[in-house]
Structure formats: C-alpha cells, structure tokens
Design a protein around this motif. Structure first.
Motif, PDB file in Angstrom:
ATOM      1  N   GLY A  45      50.919 -30.333 -80.144  1.00 14.09           N
ATOM      2  CA  GLY A  45      52.050 -31.046 -79.564  1.00 14.09           C
ATOM      3  C   GLY A  45      52.145 -30.929 -78.053  1.00 14.09           C
ATOM      4  N   MET A  46      51.470 -29.927 -77.469  1.00 17.97           N
ATOM      5  CA  MET A  46      51.506 -29.743 -76.020  1.00 17.97           C
ATOM      6  C   MET A  46      50.291 -30.335 -75.314  1.00 17.97           C
ATOM      7  SD  MET A  46      53.076 -25.876 -75.694  1.00 17.97           S
ATOM      8  CE  MET A  46      53.067 -25.876 -73.896  1.00 17.97           C
ATOM      9  N   VAL A  47      49.333 -30.857 -76.069  1.00 14.55           N
ATOM     10  CA  VAL A  47      48.120 -31.401 -75.448  1.00 14.55           C
ATOM     11  C   VAL A  47      48.424 -32.591 -74.536  1.00 14.55           C
ATOM     12  CG1 VAL A  47      45.926 -32.560 -75.929  1.00 14.55           C
ATOM     13  CG2 VAL A  47      46.531 -30.470 -77.144  1.00 14.55           C
ATOM     14  N   PRO A  48      49.270 -33.565 -74.948  1.00 16.00           N
ATOM     15  CA  PRO A  48      49.588 -34.650 -74.011  1.00 16.00           C
ATOM     16  C   PRO A  48      50.208 -34.141 -72.706  1.00 16.00           C
ATOM     17  CG  PRO A  48      50.208 -35.277 -76.230  1.00 16.00           C
ATOM     18  CD  PRO A  48      49.851 -33.822 -76.289  1.00 16.00           C
ATOM     19  N   GLY A  49      51.049 -33.109 -72.791  1.00 13.06           N
ATOM     20  CA  GLY A  49      51.629 -32.536 -71.577  1.00 13.06           C
ATOM     21  C   GLY A  49      50.577 -31.912 -70.682  1.00 13.06           C
ATOM     22  N   TRP A  50      49.557 -31.282 -71.285  1.00 12.42           N
ATOM     23  CA  TRP A  50      48.454 -30.741 -70.491  1.00 12.42           C
ATOM     24  C   TRP A  50      47.673 -31.875 -69.827  1.00 12.42           C
ATOM     25  CZ3 TRP A  50      43.229 -31.544 -72.247  1.00 12.42           C
ATOM     26  CH2 TRP A  50      42.277 -31.042 -71.367  1.00 12.42           C
ATOM     27  N   ILE A  51      47.452 -32.967 -70.541  1.00 11.59           N
ATOM     28  CA  ILE A  51      46.687 -34.085 -69.982  1.00 11.59           C
ATOM     29  C   ILE A  51      47.356 -34.625 -68.724  1.00 11.59           C
ATOM     30  CG2 ILE A  51      45.922 -36.462 -70.404  1.00 11.59           C
ATOM     31  CD1 ILE A  51      45.523 -35.699 -73.345  1.00 11.59           C
ATOM     32  N   VAL A  52      48.681 -34.732 -68.734  1.00 16.71           N
ATOM     33  CA  VAL A  52      49.380 -35.312 -67.578  1.00 16.71           C
ATOM     34  C   VAL A  52      49.752 -34.265 -66.536  1.00 16.71           C
ATOM     35  CG1 VAL A  52      50.272 -37.198 -68.990  1.00 16.71           C
ATOM     36  CG2 VAL A  52      51.683 -35.167 -68.633  1.00 16.71           C
ATOM     37  N   VAL A 133      40.045 -30.838 -76.615  1.00 17.13           N
ATOM     38  CA  VAL A 133      40.475 -30.364 -75.296  1.00 17.13           C
ATOM     39  C   VAL A 133      39.267 -29.957 -74.457  1.00 17.13           C
ATOM     40  CG1 VAL A 133      41.706 -28.493 -74.114  1.00 17.13           C
ATOM     41  CG2 VAL A 133      42.795 -29.716 -76.006  1.00 17.13           C
ATOM     42  N   ASP A 134      38.306 -29.274 -75.071  1.00 13.33           N
ATOM     43  CA  ASP A 134      37.105 -28.859 -74.336  1.00 13.33           C
ATOM     44  C   ASP A 134      36.334 -30.066 -73.814  1.00 13.33           C
ATOM     45  OD1 ASP A 134      37.714 -26.217 -74.853  1.00 13.33           O
ATOM     46  OD2 ASP A 134      36.314 -26.026 -76.535  1.00 13.33           O
ATOM     47  N   ARG A 135      36.155 -31.083 -74.666  1.00 16.49           N
ATOM     48  CA  ARG A 135      35.412 -32.278 -74.245  1.00 16.49           C
ATOM     49  C   ARG A 135      36.149 -33.029 -73.145  1.00 16.49           C
ATOM     50  NH1 ARG A 135      32.086 -35.073 -77.822  1.00 16.49           N
ATOM     51  NH2 ARG A 135      31.880 -36.566 -76.094  1.00 16.49           N
ATOM     52  N   LEU A 136      37.463 -33.148 -73.282  1.00 15.86           N
ATOM     53  CA  LEU A 136      38.231 -33.882 -72.281  1.00 15.86           C
ATOM     54  C   LEU A 136      38.234 -33.138 -70.951  1.00 15.86           C
ATOM     55  CD1 LEU A 136      39.833 -36.514 -72.094  1.00 15.86           C
ATOM     56  CD2 LEU A 136      41.905 -35.204 -72.586  1.00 15.86           C
ATOM     57  N   ALA A 137      38.336 -31.813 -71.003  1.00 13.17           N
ATOM     58  CA  ALA A 137      38.318 -31.017 -69.775  1.00 13.17           C
ATOM     59  C   ALA A 137      36.980 -31.135 -69.057  1.00 13.17           C
ATOM     60  CB  ALA A 137      38.619 -29.557 -70.095  1.00 13.17           C
ATOM     61  N   ALA A 138      35.907 -31.361 -69.812  1.00 13.47           N
ATOM     62  CA  ALA A 138      34.572 -31.488 -69.221  1.00 13.47           C
ATOM     63  C   ALA A 138      34.297 -32.898 -68.711  1.00 13.47           C
ATOM     64  CB  ALA A 138      33.510 -31.095 -70.249  1.00 13.47           C
ATOM     65  N   SER A 139      35.281 -33.790 -68.816  1.00 14.12           N
ATOM     66  CA  SER A 139      35.130 -35.177 -68.344  1.00 14.12           C
ATOM     67  C   SER A 139      36.102 -35.401 -67.195  1.00 14.12           C
ATOM     68  CB  SER A 139      35.419 -36.162 -69.481  1.00 14.12           C
ATOM     69  OG  SER A 139      34.617 -35.884 -70.611  1.00 14.12           O
ATOM     70  N   PRO A 140      35.736 -34.996 -65.975  1.00 16.55           N
ATOM     71  CA  PRO A 140      36.702 -35.007 -64.869  1.00 16.55           C
ATOM     72  C   PRO A 140      37.175 -36.392 -64.451  1.00 16.55           C
ATOM     73  CG  PRO A 140      34.495 -34.504 -64.077  1.00 16.55           C
ATOM     74  CD  PRO A 140      34.419 -34.497 -65.566  1.00 16.55           C
ATOM     75  N   LEU A 157      48.745 -40.303 -77.090  1.00 17.68           N
ATOM     76  CA  LEU A 157      47.501 -40.033 -76.379  1.00 17.68           C
ATOM     77  C   LEU A 157      47.182 -41.147 -75.385  1.00 17.68           C
ATOM     78  CD1 LEU A 157      45.196 -38.002 -76.210  1.00 17.68           C
ATOM     79  CD2 LEU A 157      44.026 -39.287 -78.007  1.00 17.68           C
ATOM     80  N   ALA A 158      47.426 -42.398 -75.771  1.00 20.02           N
ATOM     81  CA  ALA A 158      47.173 -43.517 -74.862  1.00 20.02           C
ATOM     82  C   ALA A 158      48.036 -43.406 -73.605  1.00 20.02           C
ATOM     83  CB  ALA A 158      47.443 -44.840 -75.580  1.00 20.02           C
ATOM     84  N   PHE A 159      49.321 -43.112 -73.777  1.00 16.97           N
ATOM     85  CA  PHE A 159      50.207 -42.938 -72.620  1.00 16.97           C
ATOM     86  C   PHE A 159      49.736 -41.771 -71.748  1.00 16.97           C
ATOM     87  CE2 PHE A 159      53.726 -45.181 -75.028  1.00 16.97           C
ATOM     88  CZ  PHE A 159      53.893 -46.194 -74.094  1.00 16.97           C
ATOM     89  N   ALA A 160      49.360 -40.656 -72.390  1.00 17.09           N
ATOM     90  CA  ALA A 160      48.967 -39.470 -71.633  1.00 17.09           C
ATOM     91  C   ALA A 160      47.704 -39.722 -70.819  1.00 17.09           C
ATOM     92  CB  ALA A 160      48.765 -38.290 -72.584  1.00 17.09           C
ATOM     93  N   ILE A 161      46.697 -40.342 -71.429  1.00 13.88           N
ATOM     94  CA  ILE A 161      45.441 -40.579 -70.712  1.00 13.88           C
ATOM     95  C   ILE A 161      45.645 -41.575 -69.575  1.00 13.88           C
ATOM     96  CG2 ILE A 161      43.126 -41.563 -70.954  1.00 13.88           C
ATOM     97  CD1 ILE A 161      42.998 -40.279 -73.716  1.00 13.88           C
ATOM     98  N   ARG A 162      46.496 -42.554 -69.783  1.00 15.12           N
ATOM     99  CA  ARG A 162      46.795 -43.511 -68.709  1.00 15.12           C
ATOM    100  C   ARG A 162      47.381 -42.795 -67.492  1.00 15.12           C
ATOM    101  NH1 ARG A 162      45.557 -48.086 -66.017  1.00 15.12           N
ATOM    102  NH2 ARG A 162      47.404 -49.218 -65.294  1.00 15.12           N
ATOM    103  N   GLY A 166      44.696 -35.535 -62.264  1.00 14.30           N
ATOM    104  CA  GLY A 166      43.370 -35.248 -61.730  1.00 14.30           C
ATOM    105  C   GLY A 166      42.498 -36.469 -61.553  1.00 14.30           C
ATOM    106  N   ASN A 167      42.819 -37.578 -62.210  1.00 14.04           N
ATOM    107  CA  ASN A 167      42.056 -38.806 -61.998  1.00 14.04           C
ATOM    108  C   ASN A 167      42.426 -39.398 -60.643  1.00 14.04           C
ATOM    109  OD1 ASN A 167      40.823 -38.952 -64.690  1.00 14.04           O
ATOM    110  ND2 ASN A 167      40.723 -41.154 -64.295  1.00 14.04           N
ATOM    111  N   THR A 168      41.433 -39.853 -59.885  1.00 15.92           N
ATOM    112  CA  THR A 168      41.727 -40.445 -58.580  1.00 15.92           C
ATOM    113  C   THR A 168      42.508 -41.745 -58.723  1.00 15.92           C
ATOM    114  OG1 THR A 168      39.547 -41.500 -58.633  1.00 15.92           O
ATOM    115  CG2 THR A 168      39.728 -39.393 -57.468  1.00 15.92           C
ATOM    116  N   ALA A 169      42.296 -42.446 -59.821  1.00 16.59           N
ATOM    117  CA  ALA A 169      43.046 -43.668 -60.126  1.00 16.59           C
ATOM    118  C   ALA A 169      43.324 -43.676 -61.621  1.00 16.59           C
ATOM    119  CB  ALA A 169      42.252 -44.909 -59.729  1.00 16.59           C
ATOM    120  N   PRO A 170      44.429 -44.285 -62.050  1.00 21.39           N
ATOM    121  CA  PRO A 170      44.714 -44.314 -63.488  1.00 21.39           C
ATOM    122  C   PRO A 170      43.581 -44.990 -64.251  1.00 21.39           C
ATOM    123  CG  PRO A 170      46.629 -45.018 -62.231  1.00 21.39           C
ATOM    124  CD  PRO A 170      45.487 -44.939 -61.260  1.00 21.39           C
ATOM    125  N   PRO A 171      43.072 -44.358 -65.296  1.00 22.28           N
ATOM    126  CA  PRO A 171      42.002 -45.001 -66.060  1.00 22.28           C
ATOM    127  C   PRO A 171      42.526 -46.205 -66.831  1.00 22.28           C
ATOM    128  CG  PRO A 171      42.715 -42.993 -67.150  1.00 22.28           C
ATOM    129  CD  PRO A 171      43.433 -43.038 -65.835  1.00 22.28           C
TER     130      PRO A 171
END
Length: 220
Positions: A45-52, A133-140, A157-162, A166-171
């Motif tokens: 439940g905290m993974v989306p918060g980590w992503i953003v 989480v490991d795979r996503l962290a390894a994809s800067p 997940l879609a909202f969080a990744i958007r 750390g992304n220079t521009a929103p994916p």
C-alpha cells in the motif's frame, strides 16, 4: 495439551495476527511459529507513495522479526516448499521439516504477466512486490510505461508512475484496462471521477485486453 500453530508467510493477514498477539498475548495452549523467507515485509500500500517520492524505499518495510519477538513466538527464516496435510508437516527449502496442528498460509501472490501477455524482458510483474520495487528502482528514466489492468491497483500505479519522483519529465503512461473496463465493480460515479482524473493527467486509457506481440504491447 500444547498445540503448534504454524503461520506460513509474513503477509498482511499474519502481520495483523502478530499485532493481536502483541496486544493480547498468544493463547496459553498454543506454540506459535512464523515461517517466512525474509525478516521484513514490503507493504504494498505504500509503494505508490514511494514512487512519487512521499517516503523512502525502506519506510515501507514491516519488521517481521521484531514483531515476532514482541509477540513471543518462534521465527524460522526459510521458505515452504512442500505440504503434507495428512501428516501435518511442511518441508522447507533449507531441508527442514516442521510439524503443526493448525496452519495458515499468507504467502502473497505470484505474477502471471508473462503467461497472460507474453514474454518480454521489459515486462515487470507487480507481484511479488519486492521484485517489482527492485526492478523499478533499477530503471532511473522511464519514457513510456504501459500498465495492464484497470482495477484499483492498476489505476493507482498509473497515477503514481505518471508523477514518478526523479524522472526529468513525466513519463508517458498508457492504461490498458482489459475488457472489464475501468474499475469494474466500483460505483459509476467513482469510475467517472477516476476517468476524468486520468484524462487531466494525460494518461491514455484503452478498454481492451493487452498482449505482447512483435516486441510491442497491443490492446485488443
């Protein structure tokens, strides 16, 4: 007579059991054992918060070893590889054999992305959550991400990744919901509000099944 209660897996349900035992104590006639391969649980439940970027990666870890110690139960750091329900025993990856009177399994899900969509090295299953989480962290840097699945988890997940930190521009994010559509089973008003939010954030939505074909993910 003391009975052995074996908890296989350190999932959310067993964390709740440990919390109850910490508060109330383990029943007097029970010897409790927690069998789990890792001393920590990553709270999904905290993974989306980590992503953003709302919290660090390690803040989402639940210390199972500490909870087991506070509850006063035995902790075995190993994986279950076999179950003999008639003999009431489980086998472990380390060659162990644990007898039980009662057992409960809370081992979490395994991803089926490759089986459902097709093989591709870019495919990341959300389960088990630690591997995701490991795979996503390894994809800067992410340029375009396709999320397959229109349930609550896929939408979050879609909202969080958007809005990934750390992304220079929103994916660019595309949500392929499957033929059941967006948030099946939710109230129409909720579906409309979420659809509007996805549109505002520029997340494309396709209401069809996803598949991998010719190195690309296809909808329909």
């Amino acid at each position: 007579m003391t009975r052995t209660l074996l908890l296989v897996g350190g999932g959310h349900a067993h964390v709740a059991v440990l919390a109850d035992w910490i508060a109330r104590g383990v029943p007097a006639d029970i010897r409790a054992v927690l069998l789990t391969p890792q001393p920590t649980l990553r709270y999904s439940g905290m993974v989306p918060g980590w992503i953003v970027g709302q919290h660090s990666r390690d803040e989402a870890l639940v210390d199972l070893a500490a909870l087991a110690q506070r509850a006063g139960i035995e902790l075995v750091l190993d994986s279950c590889t076999g179950l003999d329900p008639d003999a009431r025993r489980v086998r472990t990856a380390g060659g162990g054999d644990i007898a039980f009177d009662i057992t409960s399994f809370d081992t979490g899900g395994e991803g089926r992305g490759a089986a459902l969509l097709g093989n591709d090295p870019r495919l990341i299953d959300v389960r088990p959550i630690g591997g995701f989480v490991d795979r996503l962290a390894a994809s800067p840097a992410l340029a375009h991400v396709v999320v397959a699945g229109g349930g609550a988890g896929g939408v979050e997940l879609a909202f969080a990744i958007r809005n990934r930190s750390g992304n220079t521009a929103p994916p660019k994010v595309t949500l392929v919901t499957g033929r059941d559509g967006l948030l099946p089973g939710f109230a129409p008003a909720v579906q409309r509000r979420v659809a509007a939010g996805l549109a505002r954030q520029g997340i494309a939505v396709h209401h069809d099944d996803a598949r991998i074909e010719g190195g690309a993910i296809m909808a329909g």
